[in-house]
Write a protein that holds these residues in place. Structure first.
Motif, PDB file in Angstrom:
ATOM      1  N   PRO A 168      19.506 -26.647 -13.361  1.00 50.33           N
ATOM      2  CA  PRO A 168      19.251 -26.149 -12.005  1.00 50.33           C
ATOM      3  C   PRO A 168      20.370 -26.462 -11.010  1.00 50.33           C
ATOM      4  O   PRO A 168      20.712 -25.626 -10.171  1.00 50.33           O
ATOM      5  N   GLY A 169      20.962 -27.655 -11.096  1.00 48.35           N
ATOM      6  CA  GLY A 169      21.976 -28.049 -10.124  1.00 48.35           C
ATOM      7  C   GLY A 169      23.369 -27.520 -10.389  1.00 48.35           C
ATOM      8  O   GLY A 169      24.281 -27.734  -9.572  1.00 48.35           O
ATOM      9  N   ASN A 170      23.570 -26.768 -11.481  1.00 51.29           N
ATOM     10  CA  ASN A 170      24.916 -26.281 -11.835  1.00 51.29           C
ATOM     11  C   ASN A 170      25.250 -24.968 -11.136  1.00 51.29           C
ATOM     12  O   ASN A 170      25.616 -23.967 -11.771  1.00 51.29           O
ATOM     13  N   LEU A 198      17.100 -21.743 -17.531  1.00 52.84           N
ATOM     14  CA  LEU A 198      16.871 -22.996 -16.828  1.00 52.84           C
ATOM     15  C   LEU A 198      15.452 -23.496 -17.029  1.00 52.84           C
ATOM     16  O   LEU A 198      14.514 -22.697 -17.152  1.00 52.84           O
ATOM     17  N   GLY A 199      15.316 -24.829 -17.048  1.00 52.87           N
ATOM     18  CA  GLY A 199      14.030 -25.455 -16.836  1.00 52.87           C
ATOM     19  C   GLY A 199      13.993 -25.918 -15.394  1.00 52.87           C
ATOM     20  O   GLY A 199      14.823 -25.507 -14.570  1.00 52.87           O
ATOM     21  N   THR A 200      13.050 -26.782 -15.053  1.00 54.35           N
ATOM     22  CA  THR A 200      13.011 -27.313 -13.695  1.00 54.35           C
ATOM     23  C   THR A 200      13.892 -28.547 -13.611  1.00 54.35           C
ATOM     24  O   THR A 200      14.327 -29.089 -14.618  1.00 54.35           O
ATOM     25  N   ALA A 201      14.153 -28.997 -12.385  1.00 57.01           N
ATOM     26  CA  ALA A 201      15.058 -30.128 -12.172  1.00 57.01           C
ATOM     27  C   ALA A 201      14.564 -31.367 -12.904  1.00 57.01           C
ATOM     28  O   ALA A 201      13.363 -31.607 -13.004  1.00 57.01           O
ATOM     29  N   GLN A 210      14.149 -26.148  -6.300  1.00 59.13           N
ATOM     30  CA  GLN A 210      13.449 -24.910  -6.599  1.00 59.13           C
ATOM     31  C   GLN A 210      13.760 -23.800  -5.592  1.00 59.13           C
ATOM     32  O   GLN A 210      14.035 -22.657  -5.966  1.00 59.13           O
ATOM     33  N   ARG A 211      13.742 -24.119  -4.300  1.00 54.12           N
ATOM     34  CA  ARG A 211      13.997 -23.085  -3.287  1.00 54.12           C
ATOM     35  C   ARG A 211      15.419 -22.552  -3.373  1.00 54.12           C
ATOM     36  O   ARG A 211      15.655 -21.357  -3.173  1.00 54.12           O
ATOM     37  N   LEU A 212      16.355 -23.441  -3.667  1.00 51.11           N
ATOM     38  CA  LEU A 212      17.743 -22.997  -3.798  1.00 51.11           C
ATOM     39  C   LEU A 212      17.895 -22.060  -4.997  1.00 51.11           C
ATOM     40  O   LEU A 212      18.593 -21.040  -4.919  1.00 51.11           O
ATOM     41  N   VAL A 213      17.262 -22.410  -6.111  1.00 49.54           N
ATOM     42  CA  VAL A 213      17.351 -21.556  -7.306  1.00 49.54           C
ATOM     43  C   VAL A 213      16.620 -20.237  -7.055  1.00 49.54           C
ATOM     44  O   VAL A 213      17.085 -19.172  -7.495  1.00 49.54           O
ATOM     45  N   ASP A 214      15.498 -20.283  -6.347  1.00 47.22           N
ATOM     46  CA  ASP A 214      14.792 -19.041  -5.977  1.00 47.22           C
ATOM     47  C   ASP A 214      15.707 -18.127  -5.178  1.00 47.22           C
ATOM     48  O   ASP A 214      15.765 -16.909  -5.416  1.00 47.22           O
TER      49      ASP A 214
END
Length: 410
Positions: A168-170, A198-201, A210-214
């Motif tokens: 998620p953070g990449n 991706l999975g979750t953080a 989550q909001r950033l990935v959304d």
């Protein structure tokens, strides 16, 4: 001998039932998404040169009987957790034990029972223990989906699907891929699509991404995210969930390239190579690891305790990046139900391909352990490769600019 005959009969019955169900399912799906190149392919002298669809559908089950026998014989009968678990699955197939040979249930509640089967379970890392306690769990909600990713002009067909494992953070790594070798389009009439897996953080105390990935997904439409903790030992789970997604939303893809988000892929050269192949011939290709064994050094992220697994590894393509035929996705998904999850994802993929009777093909253009230091900045060297691991986002951008420069002379 008796067990071997029972396994042959049981496996044959199993594959015939699966084949019947699959043919019926395919007939229904063809009405919704016509297959442009059909399902027929061949890779063996015993297969007709131009097989009909029915003959092609029988090809894998015929190999499955013999290859599952070979896989069974290659796995030592040892008092190690995975070995005993897999041989129990074989015995269920033989009919010697009652149970469900398909591994699609979650037994996380049987923590004490699982822990008792490994004498030094307490010495395992927390991530390892969690993998073992929940290694039957294969169904997780899809938080972010791209259901129309492979649909173009009303048709469900993609030539090359780039399925890139990411965390998620990449964010920077994913953007570098989008700006370079992961660009979507149809060069030469060969449609390319890209998805990030991706999975979750990771961790309960980690940043909330989550909001950033959304938002990223809304901008680019290329994120697939499931509701499981994204750790190294869950990469096998990620691969399995991706196969589910592929069968649902991208079932007519010709080729799939699975890779990490820090590889550098020479997409034009990959397309040139794949475009020269017979799409009907099954392909599993990369940098092949042969005669490999588990790492027993605790500091290694590939560490596998002897109480967990004993024996050699099958030949497999390195997980940094490899290509396989899209038509094999359905068979990989089928056979994975009879192979216990293993914490090293590329080894697990190798086990599944071995169970299908398909051997990995080595290609010198795959360099998943990088190349000589003197060549790491040389665009002419990279122009000859298909894939190299690993490159930073900045290096990826610079290399792509240089190898795609029309004035580059090598």
């Amino acid at each position: 001998m008796r067990g071997s005959r029972c396994l042959t009969v049981a496996t044959a019955l199993l594959t015939l039932v699966a084949l019947k169900a699959y043919i019926e399912w395919t007939a229904e799906e063809e009405e919704r998404f016509p297959t442009p190149h059909g399902a027929g392919w061949h890779s063996s002298p015993i297969t007709p040169a131009q097989p009909s669809k029915e003959e092609a559908l029988v090809f894998i089950p015929q190999h499955f009987n013999a290859s599952m026998q070979q896989l069974r014989q290659s796995i030592p009968r040892a008092k190690a957790y995975w070995n005993e678990k897999q041989h129990r699955i074989f015995r269920v197939l033989e009919g010697d034990l009652e149970g469900n040979a398909s591994r699609d249930e979650c037994f996380g509640s049987r923590a004490a029972d699982k822990a008792s089967k490994i004498k030094d379970f307490g010495s395992y890392s927390e991530l390892y223990r969690n993998f073992i306690l929940y290694d039957e769990c294969r169904t997780f909600p899809l938080l972010i989906n791209q259901p129309t990713k492979c649909i173009s002009s009303g048709k469900n067909h993609t030539f090359l699907l780039l399925a890139i494992k990411s965390l998620p953070g990449n964010f920077a790594a994913r953007q570098a891929v989008r700006d370079t070798w992961g660009q979507e389009g149809a060069p030469g009439g060969l449609p390319i699509r890209t998805v990030f897996l991706l999975g979750t953080a990771q961790g309960r105390s980690g940043p909330r991404l989550q909001r950033l990935v959304d938002y990223e997904s809304q901008l680019f439409g290329d994120i697939l995210m499931w509701d499981f903790e994204d750790t190294f030992f869950n990469l096998t789970l990620k691969d399995n969930l991706f196969l589910n997604w592929t069968l649902e939303y991208c079932r007519d893809v010709s080729f799939i390239l699975k890779g990490d988000d820090d590889v550098f892929i020479n997409t034009p050269k990959v397309l040139d190579y794949l475009g020269s192949l017979d799409v009907q011939k099954p392909l599993y290709m990369g940098q092949v690891m042969a005669n490999a064994s588990p790492f027993r050094i605790r500091k290694s992220k590939y560490y596998v305790p002897e109480s967990y697994y004993v024996g050699p590894y099958p030949s497999y393509a390195g997980g940094g990046g490899y290509i396989f035929s899209g038509s094999l996705a359905r068979w990989l998904h089928f056979v994975s139900r009879h192979i216990a999850f293993y914490p090293i994802d590329d080894v697990y993929t190798g086990l599944c391909f071995q169970a299908l009777g398909i051997h990995p093909e080595t290609h010198p253009g795959f360099q998943t352990f990088d190349i000589a230091e003197k060549d790491r900045e040389d665009p002419c060297v990279h122009r000859k490769l298909l894939l190299v691991h690993r490159r930073s986002p900045q290096q990826t951008l610079q290399l792509w600019k240089r190898i795609t420069d029309s004035e580059l002379r090598c």
